[in-house]
Scaffold this motif. Structure first.
Motif, PDB file in Angstrom:
ATOM      1  N   ASN A 248      73.712  -3.692   5.627  1.00 58.80           N
ATOM      2  CA  ASN A 248      74.900  -2.933   6.026  1.00 58.80           C
ATOM      3  C   ASN A 248      75.743  -2.420   4.860  1.00 58.80           C
ATOM      4  OD1 ASN A 248      74.212  -3.355   8.705  1.00 58.80           O
ATOM      5  ND2 ASN A 248      75.390  -5.262   8.842  1.00 58.80           N
ATOM      6  N   GLN A 249      75.563  -3.004   3.664  1.00 64.68           N
ATOM      7  CA  GLN A 249      76.356  -2.565   2.514  1.00 64.68           C
ATOM      8  C   GLN A 249      75.693  -1.439   1.719  1.00 64.68           C
ATOM      9  OE1 GLN A 249      79.495  -3.320   1.450  1.00 64.68           O
ATOM     10  NE2 GLN A 249      79.689  -4.363   3.429  1.00 64.68           N
ATOM     11  N   LYS A 250      74.552  -0.971   2.177  1.00 64.44           N
ATOM     12  CA  LYS A 250      73.897   0.145   1.469  1.00 64.44           C
ATOM     13  C   LYS A 250      74.809   1.373   1.362  1.00 64.44           C
ATOM     14  CE  LYS A 250      70.284   0.369   3.970  1.00 64.44           C
ATOM     15  NZ  LYS A 250      69.099   0.985   4.626  1.00 64.44           N
ATOM     16  N   PRO A 251      75.436   1.809   2.465  1.00 65.98           N
ATOM     17  CA  PRO A 251      76.301   3.001   2.357  1.00 65.98           C
ATOM     18  C   PRO A 251      77.726   2.659   1.910  1.00 65.98           C
ATOM     19  CG  PRO A 251      76.158   2.341   4.643  1.00 65.98           C
ATOM     20  CD  PRO A 251      75.274   1.387   3.881  1.00 65.98           C
ATOM     21  N   LEU A 252      78.009   1.395   1.689  1.00 62.24           N
ATOM     22  CA  LEU A 252      79.369   0.965   1.342  1.00 62.24           C
ATOM     23  C   LEU A 252      79.410   0.481  -0.111  1.00 62.24           C
ATOM     24  CD1 LEU A 252      80.111  -0.837   4.733  1.00 62.24           C
ATOM     25  CD2 LEU A 252      80.861   1.450   4.000  1.00 62.24           C
ATOM     26  N   PHE A 253      79.448  -0.804  -0.310  1.00 67.48           N
ATOM     27  CA  PHE A 253      79.523  -1.367  -1.664  1.00 67.48           C
ATOM     28  C   PHE A 253      78.441  -0.807  -2.584  1.00 67.48           C
ATOM     29  CE2 PHE A 253      77.159  -4.937  -3.806  1.00 67.48           C
ATOM     30  CZ  PHE A 253      77.808  -4.829  -5.036  1.00 67.48           C
TER      31      PHE A 253
END
Length: 230
Positions: A80-85
């Motif tokens: 889930n953090q691929k497009p975020l952090f």
């Protein structure tokens, strides 16, 4: 009982390669018998590191994964953090290394179902050590330091990053069949001894109880001591 065998130096030179053996030969004063023995000792020491390194990587990976799951309040953070952090603009100079590692793992896993567990198991040691690079560390607000509850107060990000970098580079030397018994042209296992100490330090920072478990599989120093018989 292991079968007895004898390989002549010329045979070893042919199949191992002369350039590779020449360094062992120089370190042993051009004694072919000693060079052949040192070559075997180097392999024995490298072999002895495998279970220690295996446990180290497992302990480090899971300690960091557990901490990041807490930090993001998400057991699927690695997806889930691929497009975020992992896509933060500040990571452009690093070419979004972490995101690239995850995408590569997903590509390898397909067409099987993609799960966080599978992606995590596909990550190399470089993925986990990269978390301590300053650009990642800042974005994580230093939260990964909590993976080492038993470290001293003086042990900061830089100290951990240096140890992890040295361990990773040494590990890669072993896995790529590079010699670990030299300093210059001299026989010297001090680098291997230091890495073993660094591995113990990091494991102890995670949980001192893990050191006894690791030590059960550790016979690195016994193999290094074989060099005294040259």
């Amino acid at each position: 009982m292991k079968p007895k065998f004898f390989v002549k130096y010329a045979q070893l030179e042919l199949y191992v390669s002369q350039p590779r053996l020449n360094r062992f030969l120089r370190a042993c004063g051009n004694s072919k018998s000693k060079a052949q023995k040192l070559y075997k000792i180097n392999l024995r020491v490298a072999q002895a590191f495998y279970p220690v390194m295996n446990l180290f990587e497992i302990f480090l990976r899971n300690a960091l994964n557990n901490q990041l799951a807490l930090h993001f309040n998400d057991h699927d953070w690695i997806i889930n953090q691929k497009p975020l952090f992992m896509s933060h603009l500040s990571l452009a100079p690093s070419r979004y290394f972490l995101r690239g590692c995850v995408l590569k793992a997903e590509s390898k896993i397909r067409p099987q179902p993609i799960t966080s567990g599978k992606i995590i198991s596909e990550q190399t040691l470089g993925f986990w050590t990269a978390l301590f690079d300053n650009h990642h560390y800042i974005l994580l607000h230093g939260s990964i330091m909590a993976a080492f509850p038993n470290k001293s107060a003086a042990t900061n990000r830089s100290a951990i990053a240096t140890k992890l970098k040295n361990i990773r580079e040494f590990r890669n030397r072993i896995y790529h069949n590079e010699p670990i018994c030299f300093r210059g042209n001299s026989v010297d296992f001090s680098a291997a001894t230091q890495i073993l100490s660094d591995v113990h330090d990091v494991i102890g920072w995670i949980d001192p109880n893990l050191l006894g478990y690791t030590e059960y599989f550790n016979n690195v120093n016994d193999k290094i001591n074989l060099a005294n018989t040259l």
